[in-house]
Structures are given as structure tokens and as C-alpha cells.
Design a protein around this motif. Structure first.
Motif, PDB file in Angstrom:
ATOM      1  N   GLU A 141       0.569  -1.592  -0.226  1.00  0.00           N
ATOM      2  CA  GLU A 141      -0.637   0.103   0.083  1.00  0.00           C
ATOM      3  C   GLU A 141       0.786   1.403   0.182  1.00  0.00           C
ATOM      4  OE1 GLU A 141      -2.608  -1.282  -1.174  1.00  0.00           O
ATOM      5  OE2 GLU A 141      -4.524  -0.149   0.280  1.00  0.00           O
ATOM      6  N   CYS A 142       2.214   1.005  -0.544  1.00  0.00           N
ATOM      7  CA  CYS A 142       2.702   2.529  -0.163  1.00  0.00           C
ATOM      8  C   CYS A 142       3.484   3.258   1.475  1.00  0.00           C
ATOM      9  CB  CYS A 142       2.863   2.905  -1.080  1.00  0.00           C
ATOM     10  SG  CYS A 142       2.437   2.738  -2.932  1.00  0.00           S
ATOM     11  N   TYR A 189      -5.014  13.624  -0.360  1.00  0.00           N
ATOM     12  CA  TYR A 189      -4.107  12.695  -0.579  1.00  0.00           C
ATOM     13  C   TYR A 189      -4.648  11.173  -0.637  1.00  0.00           C
ATOM     14  CZ  TYR A 189      -0.617  10.090   0.445  1.00  0.00           C
ATOM     15  OH  TYR A 189       0.933   8.593   0.338  1.00  0.00           O
ATOM     16  N   LYS A 242      -6.853  13.714   2.967  1.00  0.00           N
ATOM     17  CA  LYS A 242      -8.223  14.070   2.562  1.00  0.00           C
ATOM     18  C   LYS A 242      -7.879  13.870   1.204  1.00  0.00           C
ATOM     19  CE  LYS A 242     -12.440  13.791   1.352  1.00  0.00           C
ATOM     20  NZ  LYS A 242     -13.358  12.015   1.130  1.00  0.00           N
ATOM     21  N   ASP A 278      -7.579  10.389  -1.240  1.00  0.00           N
ATOM     22  CA  ASP A 278      -8.472  10.549  -2.856  1.00  0.00           C
ATOM     23  C   ASP A 278      -7.442  10.279  -3.982  1.00  0.00           C
ATOM     24  OD1 ASP A 278     -11.042  11.066  -1.032  1.00  0.00           O
ATOM     25  OD2 ASP A 278     -11.091  13.105  -2.022  1.00  0.00           O
ATOM     26  N   ASP A 279      -6.440  11.184  -4.267  1.00  0.00           N
ATOM     27  CA  ASP A 279      -6.173  11.598  -5.562  1.00  0.00           C
ATOM     28  C   ASP A 279      -5.463  10.068  -5.579  1.00  0.00           C
ATOM     29  OD1 ASP A 279      -6.792  13.598  -6.185  1.00  0.00           O
ATOM     30  OD2 ASP A 279      -4.738  14.812  -5.428  1.00  0.00           O
ATOM     31  N   PHE A 280      -4.525   8.738  -4.892  1.00  0.00           N
ATOM     32  CA  PHE A 280      -3.452   8.398  -4.638  1.00  0.00           C
ATOM     33  C   PHE A 280      -4.312   6.356  -4.017  1.00  0.00           C
ATOM     34  CE2 PHE A 280      -0.949  11.510  -4.587  1.00  0.00           C
ATOM     35  CZ  PHE A 280      -0.471  12.398  -5.554  1.00  0.00           C
ATOM     36  N   HIS A 281      -4.938   6.822  -3.072  1.00  0.00           N
ATOM     37  CA  HIS A 281      -5.101   5.876  -2.660  1.00  0.00           C
ATOM     38  C   HIS A 281      -5.522   5.363  -2.705  1.00  0.00           C
ATOM     39  CE1 HIS A 281      -2.492   4.777   1.032  1.00  0.00           C
ATOM     40  NE2 HIS A 281      -1.548   6.089   0.861  1.00  0.00           N
ATOM     41  N   THR A 282      -6.610   3.710  -2.407  1.00  0.00           N
ATOM     42  CA  THR A 282      -7.670   2.094  -2.614  1.00  0.00           C
ATOM     43  C   THR A 282      -8.496   2.511  -1.525  1.00  0.00           C
ATOM     44  OG1 THR A 282      -6.037   1.154  -2.308  1.00  0.00           O
ATOM     45  CG2 THR A 282      -6.435   1.119  -4.692  1.00  0.00           C
ATOM     46  N   VAL A 283      -7.697   3.400  -0.451  1.00  0.00           N
ATOM     47  CA  VAL A 283      -9.032   3.686   0.093  1.00  0.00           C
ATOM     48  C   VAL A 283      -8.984   4.674   1.155  1.00  0.00           C
ATOM     49  CG1 VAL A 283      -9.564   2.948   2.885  1.00  0.00           C
ATOM     50  CG2 VAL A 283      -8.355   1.235   1.566  1.00  0.00           C
ATOM     51  N   ARG A 284     -10.799   5.022   1.066  1.00  0.00           N
ATOM     52  CA  ARG A 284     -10.378   6.813   1.807  1.00  0.00           C
ATOM     53  C   ARG A 284     -10.243   7.276   3.019  1.00  0.00           C
ATOM     54  NH1 ARG A 284     -14.466   9.543  -1.639  1.00  0.00           N
ATOM     55  NH2 ARG A 284     -13.683   9.042  -4.271  1.00  0.00           N
TER      56      ARG A 284
END
Lengths: 554, 428
Positions: free
Chosen positions: A335-336, A517, A515, A519-525
């Protein structure tokens, strides 16, 4: 209901009590000073028995994805080690990596009332808490991992305002429901994903341009300024590398007096002398720990036998896969955020390397003077399962026993260690510091690990058996929050412990950038990344205890 | 902190909703009310729309097809469980608390625990238990991968938003102008329609048959090591194409090989996964590469994970002896039924009507979403709520790392599976 424990020899180092015969009173789950003339409703005569607070394990991998990967990887660890269900307890299994319920029962049966998961990835925090929630009997808590996560590294790399970095550290502790912060191979887990195969203390990460030293110093300073009681919990660079002792000494020097905890330091105390280019650096490490009062350590003692290592250090574990026994292993990039490596190991007493690892751990125990700054761990399950603690305690308390065991191991290894020259025997008072009072103080558990009025009634009563292994393996009585849960080493009542957290303050403004960050990159909010108290409380199964945090400075 | 209110919207309007209808658990859905149900307003897909928007019903529990009260149904279920020699707790389409409750009652009742989709999971578990692997997770792949190889899996069908979210994302953590990606479809008849947009460079199609994938992967590993491989074709693919793929794998800065185990529905598919895993391990000796396993629909990952942390084994465990007894063949649902080893099936399916119970003469207790219509009237039927619609819950994602909170989106009388199972257990 007032319970009286009468006439036991009490070892309560937090209050300076060293083997003094005294009575202890329990009411409503707490240790109390009873009103004069108060009626005692039940009494336990403990003449000649040893009384301590419940044991606290400050570093034990009991919950989280990598532990369950290890469970899945190693059915052979469970076969033959099954535990039958009883009218009170659930079935389970496992030697090195027991199932969650079995782990809870075994800790309690060994007189421990708390254990702390030291490597909770933020991305995996929910599962870590679910597994700890399924670990009955004991209190739990977890250290959240930072230092290879993209957000922190980009803050550091972008020379973000230090206050914002502290906000992020504190936010992560809240979001992951942590009591402390751990760094594992600082920056190295991330660097491995960029195909760097090592990252020395002053080596730059190819993408972020920061060094492990930068990461350690900033996290350590951040936690200090946030008022978090437990210092940065450091699994340093170069775990298991001959010559790693130099990195460890430089890490201590680099702290410049900032508080830090160096974990499973045994694995970071290897020197390069001799034909095998592998020797003990324990004496140099012990000297440095003795001289630097800002440093605490735990050992990560190696115990002979089969185990399965489970670490966040994907970079080093990938190298260790060469020694996997049996030959199967898992390495993950996660997950980076972090990573993990799960590698089965068999520590053999006739192996030069394994025998020397064993000796180095014991040397460190015996050469570090201040038991308040050294904790008894095997880094369960990495050096061996926590069920080895009674054996380890006997090795420390009984020189004759230690020397007998030394005769059975690889003799060449002993030439590269000073163990044979060490006569020290730990006292019960020192063991009580190392396994109760010290961890409680270090973790900031204000009402645990001691026996003064106001403390939680987590109490263990032992027979004063000269065979210290037998003594610590089978406590006569264990109380958890005043409930008698174990008698003669067997569970008589099942309870659920609490989850300890710490909540340093942060500026909620950090959530605005987080928030975006997420939204842009992750797969979980971000909103779902955070764990709520309700998830841990889970319909009354669990409890959250917020331990005190000092005032935030700056 | 106010972490208990992730949405913070007007009543019955929800943001950041996690969807439990496939294993990748998208959690960016926006859901609102309609007159008689829910509507996916944003970020829906065919599966989430089918799941969230299905008609809302609250039927009564039944015994042998006749309506009864919940307590009557629970009492009858308990009677059947108590009388059974080897009850099978199957289906297991539920959340973490549901699996916890299954583990507890199975332990007490001496039953077997298995998930309906574990055959697919075992294509992975067998590899994990024999050799292990190097794996990655969704966010890591989304930001880092420059090469995706889709291994014999029709991902679009199982995970309708995988390509959109993980492969075609325009932004990346590590560069404002992230490099274009290569996507290789290694397999026959794989839907590529959603692989599009500015991030996609080359799309390579290598239409290999599923049964030949193992041969191709083994040859790729050999070629990468410089071991001679004979023939002009490898697994019916032109040799040059396979050699080209090997070069791409070695040259990738972070390659990801993706498979969805349920798609690998051919004999000995675990050996294909193993061939992939061993090749990936080799690549990692010099550069970085990882596997990414998808699948895990119908709560399968939660079932495997909870079973593993509570019993030590990922499903197919019997508690008949009083302790966990693991046998991946004997305790597989299909074999228990075929060999007439089980005399009672407790089937749990709270997500979709697709998780229908097996056709069998063995008496059945069915705990399911009302949307599921069994072919045969069960001995006991208890309609239950869907985690993430009718009640809160927790669920584990396909990568076995991330788990997500599921939220109650509407009022309902439908009970949680966990509560029904606890009531049955209490009545044993």
C-alpha cells in the motif's frame, strides 16, 4: 467485595518493594488500601509465595496480517500442537505462531496480563485490532509503523513544516489506534520497492533523497515533542548483518540524547571478527546502552528450535529467504505504506551462527546494568515463541543452569562471545523490573505493572521454586482486573482484556491535505482508513483505554 | 475524533461507502435513498448496483417452508445442530463478525468450516503452503506498476472496476507525469474493454489457453535463467512472443502479475499459480516484480483470514475431535457432500443470491439474504441482513492486507448472521 492476598513476598519495583512480606487488597478490579475494619470477603493465604504485578510483554507479534500469513504458511507449526476445547476455552493450535485465542490463554497461564503488537502497519491496523480482539485474557496495544510510508517520506523530502509532520504522526496514532510508533528499517522498506537492496544509516533513498538517520531523528523528535511516553521504537538498519553493530552504535550516537528504544537489539549486535566473519558485538552495545540513559532496549533473544519469523522489514527478510527452513516464504510490498516478510527459521544449537546469536542475546542481558532500560523479549515469534520466557528467565537467574546449557551448544561460537566469563545472576526484583515495571513505565501504562493502591489488580502469584523455569511457567494464581483467571497454570475464568492507546494532540487541519492525498492516490478513503473506537469495543467485547500523553511542545 | 461518522451527510445519503459485492472493496461509492430502496449515485458498477439496489424484502423465518418466529426458527436450528454428527458450516458469505460466530459455534458443535468459493482460494493457499511468493497490494500496484500481466483471468467480469481504479488511474504518487503502462493479457477471451486512457501505453494480447499457462510460465522462468527451451512455440504461443514477454518482465521497474483465482478454473490451476510465484521470486533477485491476487468475492477473504487466525488453518477445518483437524480434501464442501460425511448443512449467504446452496438431500439450515431463492425448501430458513446495507460490519480485501468498515444504510428487521448464530449456539 474485598479480596485479601495475605502474607506473600511482594516484588513491586515501581514502588521500591523488594521481596517484602505484605498484604494486598483488591476491590472492584483495583488494588486498594481498605478502610479500617472493612470486611474481607475472600482471602488467599500466600505465605512463602512470590507476588508480582502481571507480566507485560512490550514486543510480541500477536496480531496483524503478517502473523496470519505466517499461520497460513506453516500448517506444520500447528500439526501436533493442537489444543482441545474445554468447557471454558476454545480450541486452537500452534507452537511458534499460535492461533489468537490460544496465544491469549498461554500468556495468561504464564502469568502475563498484557502484550503489545509492535509492528502494526497503518494499512493493516484494522486487521491487527481484529486479531487482538480475538486474543482473550490479556490487555493489548500496538505500535504503528511509520518511516517507509509515502506521506511521511514526502513530508521529510519536501522539508515540510515540522509541526505538520507531528500532526501526521499524531493523526496516524489516532487513526490506527496505537499507543506508540515504530520505525522498521527506516526508509528501507520503501527503498526496496525502488530496488535498493540495502540502506545504510547515511545512505540516501533513491526517490525521496532522505536517509534513515533523517527519518529516525525526525520521528524521535516528533514523538518527544508530542508528549508520547514510549520513545520511538526502532528496528534499525541492517538487521542480522555481520557488522551491524557499527550501525547500531552510530544510531545511538545520532540520537543526540533524544529518547529512543532499540528493539530486538540482539539482531543488531553482530561484529565481523574471526574466521566466519561473525562475532559478538554485545560488549560494545552494552557499553553504549550503559552510557546513554536516553536509550532503552529489548533483546529479541534467540531460542533453539523451529519458529517462523514475521517482520515488517521486507528488504532484510528477502535476503533471509536464503536461510528459510522449511524452504517457503512470503515477501510483500504493501500500500505504499509498508511491507512484510515471513520466513520460517530453525535455530540450531549446534550451528555456529545460531549458537552465537543465542550467546549474544544472553551477553546483552548480563552486561547491561540498568534493568529499567532492558526488557525481556524473544521478539515473538522471531527469536522464538513467547512460551520460552520461563526458560529464558532461568538462564538469566541460574548461572549453573546457563553453563550446563552452554556445554550443549556449538563450542566454536562461544570463542567469539564473552558469555563464559559472565557470572551475573538476575534477582527476582530485577526480573520483576524487566518483565513488568520497566515495560509499564516505558509504555506509559499508568495503572499497570505495579501493585500500589489505584493500580489495576493484574497480579501474579508464584511458588518460590528454586527451579525458576518451573516457577515462571506455572503461576499458582493470576488475577486480571481482580478476577482470578488462572489457578496452578490453568485457566479457570475467561475474560477479555482492554486495548491501550495514546492520543497526542494534532491540528485537525492535517485532514484536509490527507483527504486530498487519499482521494488522489490511495484505494481506501481517509474516512475509512481511520479506525473508530466502536470497532474495537465491538458490541462490548473490547474496551479502549487512553493512556496519558504529555503536553505537546511546539 | 469523530471517526464514527465517515459520511457526515444528510440522512440516508452516504459518501465513502464500501461495497462488499466483490473482493476489491471499492469504498468511494455515494449512495442515496429511493422510495423503496437505495440507489448508487456515484462510482457504481454492475455488481454494486445489483447489490445495493435490489428490492428490499423482509420475509419471515421458516421451518420446512412454513412461516415461524425467529425464536422458533433458532430453536429448531439448534435442535438440528445438536443432533448432527458432522454439521457443515458452509457458504460463509458473511462479514468478520459472522465468521467469528461460525468459528465459535462450529468449535462447540464439532462441525466443519468451509467457504463456498474456497476451491478458488485453494489455488493460492496450496502455493502459499508449499513455496510462498512475493506479493503486492492494490494501492502499491496502482501507484508503482509500469507493467501489468493479466494471467488467464477475466478480471472485468469478476471485478468491474479493477482496471479503472488500479490500472488506468491518471495520477501516481511518484511522478506528476507518470510513465505509460504496458498491459499484457496472457489468456484467452479476456475482456480488455476498460483498459484505456492516458496512462495506457501498449496493450499486448497473448491468447494462451488456461491449461497451457503453466507451461508458458515455467518456460519463461527457464528462459530468464538462460536454460535452453526447445520449440518454435511454447504453450501454443509463438516462441518470439514468450521471449518478448520475458524481456518485458526483466526490464520492468515494477511488474505486477495479476490473477483472479476463481478464473483459473482448469485442472491443477494451483500449479499455474506456483509457476507464476516461482518465476516472480526469480525476477526479484535482480529487479522488482510482484504478484497480485484478486478474487475473494462473497466474503471469501474474511472467511479464510478469520479461520486462519482463530484455528491456524485457512478453512476446511473440522472441530469434530474437539480440536482443529485440517484436511484440504476431506473437508472441502463438495467432498463432504459427495462422500456423505456431513449430515447437516448450515449455509450462510448474506451478500448475493449467487451464493446458492449446493443441491443435496442433506438437511439444511439456510441463513441468507432474502434475495436468494433456494432450489429446495430448507429445513430451517432464517433471512439475514447484508453487511454494508442492513448492518455494520468489517470485511477483508482480496489482498489480505486491507480491511474496511461496512455501514448500515437502512433500518431493517433482518438480523445479523453473527447474532443469529450466537442465539443458536446459546440454545445448544
Amino acid at each position: 467485595m474485598l479480596i485479601k492476598l495475605t502474607g506473600g513476598k511482594v516484588y513491586d519495583p515501581a514502588n521500591g518493594v523488594d521481596g517484602v512480606v505484605r498484604d494486598i487488597y483488591i476491590q472492584n478490579g483495583r488494588i486498594v488500601t481498605p478502610e479500617p475494619g472493612a470486611k474481607v470477603s475472600s482471602e488467599y493465604a500466600l505465605n512463602g509465595k512470590v507476588v508480582m504485578a502481571g507480566g507485560i510483554d512490550p514486543h510480541s507479534h500477536i496480531g496483524g496480517g503478517k502473523v496470519t500469513i505466517a499461520r497460513m504458511l506453516m500448517p506444520e507449526d500447528h500439526l501436533g500442537n493442537e489444543v482441545e476445547r474445554t468447557a471454558l476455552t476454545r480450541s486452537g493450535c500452534g507452537h511458534a505462531i499460535p492461533s489468537t485465542l490460544t496465544a491469549g490463554y498461554r500468556y495468561a497461564e504464564m502469568g502475563y496480563t498484557a502484550a503489545f503488537e509492535p509492528a502494526m502497519l497503518p494499512a493493516n491496523a484494522r486487521q491487527a485490532h481484529m486479531e487482538m480482539g480475538d486474543t482473550p485474557m490479556i490487555d493489548k496495544g500496538a505500535f504503528v509503523m511509520l518511516g517507509s510510508d509515502d506521506f511521511f517520506l514526502r513530508q521529510l523530502s519536501g522539508k515540510a513544516d515540522f509541526s505538520a509532520m507531528k500532526d501526521y504522526i499524531a493523526w496516524t496514532m489516532h487513526a490506527a489506534q496505537a499507543i506508540a510508533v515504530k520505525v522498521v528499517n527506516p526508509g528501507g522498506i520503501s527503498a526496496f520497492k525502488f530496488n535498493q537492496r540495502q540502506l545504510n544509516l547515511d545512505e540516501k533513498h533513491v526517490h525521496y533523497g532522505v536517509t534513515p538517520r533523517d527519518i529516525i531523528v525526525n520521528l524521535a523528535r516528533g514523538l518527544t515533542e508530542l508528549g508520547v511516553v514510549h520513545p520511538l521504537h526502532i528496528h534499525g538498519c541492517n538487521l542480522g548483518v555481520p557488522g551491524g553493530v557499527e550501525t547500531t552504535l552510530e544510531t545511538i550516537r545520532g540520537a543526540n540524547g533524544l529518547p529512543m528504544h532499540l528493539t530486538h537489539i540482539q539482531f543488531h549486535s553482530y561484529d565481523t571478527e574471526g574466521d566466519m566473519k561473525f562475532s559478538s558485538g554485545a560488549a560494545r552495545i552494552a557499553d553504549a546502552v550503559n552510557a546513554n540513559k536516553n536509550v532503552s532496549i529489548d533483546i529479541g533473544q534467540v531460542m533453539f528450535g523451529q519458529t517462523c519469523t514475521a517482520s515488517g522489514d521486507s528488504m532484510r527478510q528477502f535476503v533471509n529467504t536464503r536461510s528459510a527452513d522449511p524452504k517457503k516464504w512470503v515477501v510483500m510490498d504493501i500500500e505504499c505504506d509498508a511491507g512484510c516478510g515471513v520466513v520460517p527459521f530453525k535455530y540450531r544449537d549446534k550451528s555456529f551462527v545460531n549458537a552465537l546469536q543465542w550467546a549474544i542475546g544472553l551477553e546483552l542481558f548480563l552486561m547491561v546494568n540498568d534493568p529499567w532500560r532492558i526488557f525481556l523479549t524473544t521478539d515473538h515469534p522471531n527469536g522464538g515463541p513467547f512460551t520460552c520466557y520461563p526458560h529464558l528467565i532461568r538462564l538469566l537467574m541460574d548461572k549453573t543452569f546457563r553453563q550446563d546449557v552452554m556445554k550443549t551448544i556449538n563450542q566454536d561460537a562461544l570463542k567469539y562471545s564473552a558469555l563464559a566469563t559472565l557470572d551475573r545472576e538476575y534477582s527476582l526484583y530485577e526480573i520483576a523490573i524487566m518483565t513488568r515495571a520497566g515495560p509499564a513505565k516505558s509504555l506509559g501504562l499508568k495503572d499497570r505493572g505495579h501493585l500500589a493502591a489505584g493500580a489495576s489488580a493484574d497480579i501474579t502469584v508464584y511458588d518460590d521454586n528454586p527451579d525458576r523455569e518451573a516457577m515462571f511457567a506455572t503461576p499458582e494464581l493470576v488475577f486480571k482486573n481482580g478476577d482470578l483467571i488462572v489457578r496452578n497454570g490453568k485457566i479457570i475464568k475467561v475474560v477479555n482484556g482492554a486495548t491501550h492507546v495514546a492520543r497526542p494532540s494534532y491540528d485537525k487541519g492535517i485532514e484536509k491535505s490527507l483527504k486530498q492525498y487519499f482521494d488522489d492516490f490511495h484505494t481506501v478513503r481517509m474516512e475509512n482508513f481511520r479506525l473508530s473506537d466502536d470497532e474495537i469495543i465491538n458490541h462490548g467485547q473490547g474496551e479502549v483505554i487512553v493512556q496519558p500523553t504529555g503536553a505537546r511542545t511546539a | 475524533m469523530d471517526s464514527n461518522t465517515p459520511g457526515g451527510n444528510a440522512p440516508n445519503h452516504f459518501d465513502n461507502v464500501a461495497c462488499p459485492f466483490c473482493g476489491i472493496l471499492c469504498d468511494d461509492l455515494e449512495i442515496g435513498p429511493t422510495a423503496d430502496g437505495l440507489k448508487v449515485l456515484k462510482n457504481g458498477c454492475v455488481k454494486s448496483v445489483a447489490g445495493f439496489e435490489r428490492a428490499f424484502k423482509e420475509p419471515k423465518p421458516q421451518i420446512n417452508g412454513k412461516d415461524v418466529s425467529l425464536s422458533e426458527a433458532v430453536a429448531e436450528a439448534a435442535r438440528l445442530v445438536k443432533a448432527a454428527q458432522l454439521p457443515l458450516f458452509g457458504g460463509l458469505g458473511t462479514d468478520v463478525d459472522g465468521v467469528r460466530a461460525v468459528m465459535s459455534i462450529a468449535d462447540q458443535a464439532g462441525g466443519v468450516v468451509d467457504h463456498a468459493l474456497s476451491e478458488g482460494q485453494y489455488r493460492n493457499f496450496r502455493v502459499l503452503q508449499t513455496g510462498g511468493w512475493v506479493m503486492t497490494t492494490l494501492t502499491e500496484a496502482r501507484n508503482r506498476a509500469d507493467l501489468f500481466i493479466v494471467l488467464g483471468s477475466d478480471i472485468q467480469k469478476i471485478h468491474p472496476r479493477f482496471f479503472e481504479r488500479i490500472v488506468c488511474n491518471e495520477r501516481s504518487m511518484f511522478s506528476d507525469t507518470p510513465p505509460k503502462r504496458t498491459v499484457v493479457f496472457l489468456g484467452e477471451g479476456l475482456d480488455q474493454s476498460e483498459v484505456k486512457g492516458s496512462r495506457i501505453g501498449e496493450i499486448v494480447t497473448l491468447p494462451a489457453k488456461g491449461e497451457r499457462l503453466r507451461e508458458i510460465l515455467v518456460a519463461m522462468r527457464a528462459l530468464a535463467k538462460g536454460v535452453p527451451v526447445q520449440g518454435d512455440t511454447i504453450g501454443e504461443l509463438p516462441r518470439a512472443d514468450v521471449e518478448d514477454l520475458v524481456k518485458r518482465c526483466s526490464a520492468a521497474s515494477y511488474g505486477v502479475m495479476v490473477w483472479a483465482p476463481p478464473s483459473l478454473a482448469f485442472p491443477d490451476a494451483d500449479l499455474t499459480v506456483q509457476a507464476a510465484a516461482e518465476y516472480i521470486k526469480d525476477i526479484n533477485l535482480t529487479s522488482r516484480f510482484a504478484g497480485l491476487s484478486l478474487g475473494g468475492n462473497e466474503g471469501a477473504v474474511s472467511a479464510g483470514a478469520v479461520c486462519a487466525w482463530q484455528s491456524g488453518y485457512p478453512l476446511r477445518v473440522s472441530f469434530a475431535s474437539g480440536k482443529p483437524d485440517y484436511d484440504t480434501e476431506r473437508y472441502a464442501t463438495a467432498n463432504l457432500l459427495a462422500n456423505k460425511e456431513t449430515d447437516l448443512v448450515i449455509w450462510l449467504a448474506s451478500y448475493t443470491p449467487d451464493l446458492a446452496p449446493p443441491t443435496t438431500d442433506v438437511p439444511m439450515i439456510l441463513l441468507s439474504t432474502p434475495a436468494l431463492k433456494p432450489a429446495k425448501t430448507p429445513a430451517v430458513y432464517i433471512p439475514i441482513g447484508t453487511p454494508g446495507i442492513e448492518h455494520d460490519g468489517l470485511i477483508v480485501r482480496c489482498d489480505n492486507v486491507v480491511s474496511l468498515p461496512l455501514r448500515k444504510l437502512r433500518q431493517s428487521q433482518l438480523p445479523r448472521a453473527a447474532d443469529v448464530l450466537a442465539q443458536i449456539q446459546a440454545a445448544l
